[in-house]
Design a protein around this motif. Structure first.
Motif, short mmCIF file in Angstrom:
data_model
loop_
_atom_site.label_atom_id
_atom_site.label_comp_id
_atom_site.label_asym_id
_atom_site.label_seq_id
_atom_site.Cartn_x
_atom_site.Cartn_y
_atom_site.Cartn_z
N ARG A 1 0.85 -1.10 0.09
CA ARG A 1 0.05 0.19 0.00
C ARG A 1 0.94 1.22 -0.23
NH1 ARG A 1 -2.52 -0.60 4.50
NH2 ARG A 1 -3.97 -2.05 3.58
N SER A 2 2.06 1.16 0.83
CA SER A 2 2.85 2.32 0.81
C SER A 2 3.45 2.46 -0.42
CB SER A 2 4.04 2.01 1.86
OG SER A 2 4.90 2.96 1.96
N ARG A 3 4.16 1.54 -1.25
CA ARG A 3 4.61 1.52 -2.31
C ARG A 3 3.69 2.18 -3.39
NH1 ARG A 3 8.74 -0.47 -5.45
NH2 ARG A 3 8.08 -1.53 -7.61
N MET A 4 2.38 1.80 -3.37
CA MET A 4 1.41 2.21 -4.43
C MET A 4 1.33 3.72 -4.43
SD MET A 4 -2.85 1.64 -4.64
CE MET A 4 -2.62 2.40 -3.28
N ARG A 5 1.15 4.01 -2.71
CA ARG A 5 0.84 5.62 -2.78
C ARG A 5 1.95 6.58 -3.13
NH1 ARG A 5 -1.66 4.76 3.36
NH2 ARG A 5 -3.92 4.23 2.96
N THR A 6 3.14 5.92 -3.13
CA THR A 6 4.42 6.70 -3.28
C THR A 6 4.41 7.03 -4.72
OG1 THR A 6 5.84 5.69 -1.65
CG2 THR A 6 6.96 6.59 -3.46
N PHE A 7 4.04 6.03 -5.68
CA PHE A 7 3.73 6.24 -7.00
C PHE A 7 2.86 7.08 -7.21
CE2 PHE A 7 6.42 2.31 -7.32
CZ PHE A 7 7.20 2.67 -8.43
N VAL A 8 1.67 6.95 -6.56
CA VAL A 8 0.47 7.90 -7.06
C VAL A 8 1.03 9.47 -6.47
CG1 VAL A 8 -1.76 8.80 -6.27
CG2 VAL A 8 -1.28 6.15 -6.55
N ARG A 9 1.67 9.60 -5.51
CA ARG A 9 2.14 10.81 -5.12
C ARG A 9 2.97 11.47 -5.95
NH1 ARG A 9 4.51 9.54 -0.51
NH2 ARG A 9 6.77 9.98 -1.40
N GLN A 10 4.07 10.63 -6.57
CA GLN A 10 4.90 11.10 -7.62
C GLN A 10 4.18 11.70 -9.02
OE1 GLN A 10 7.39 7.78 -8.46
NE2 GLN A 10 8.70 8.08 -6.67
#
Length: 87
Positions: free
Chosen positions: A25-34
């Motif tokens: 979930r954290s990895r996905m959110r990082t990509f979305v934030r980018q």
């Protein structure tokens, strides 16, 4: 606290799975934030490339049960629409 051996094992399995889910979930959110940061700068080229990297991560989260499939599709759709609007 778990008392039976099977309940103790179940608690261990849940803890292990929770850690994996949290990391994904954290990895996905990082990509979305980018993607969102690239949209905020107004650079469509960078936003498009960030979206190409984020989309598989979002869909993987849906496959793994971290997100509902419709939620993942909605996120991808909205990000795509925002990236296209930059051009």
């Amino acid at each position: 606290m778990a008392n039976t051996p099977s309940a103790k094992k179940a608690a261990r399995k849940i803890a292990r799975r929770t850690a994996i889910n949290k990391a994904n979930r954290s990895r996905m959110r990082t990509f979305v934030r980018q993607v969102e940061e690239a949209i905020a700068t107004g650079d469509q080229e960078q936003a498009a490339s960030a979206l190409r990297l984020a989309q598989p991560q979002i869909m993987k989260a849906a496959t793994k049960g971290i997100l509902h499939a419709n939620t993942a599709a909605r996120k991808v759709s909205r990000l795509t629409r925002r990236v296209k609007a930059l051009g």
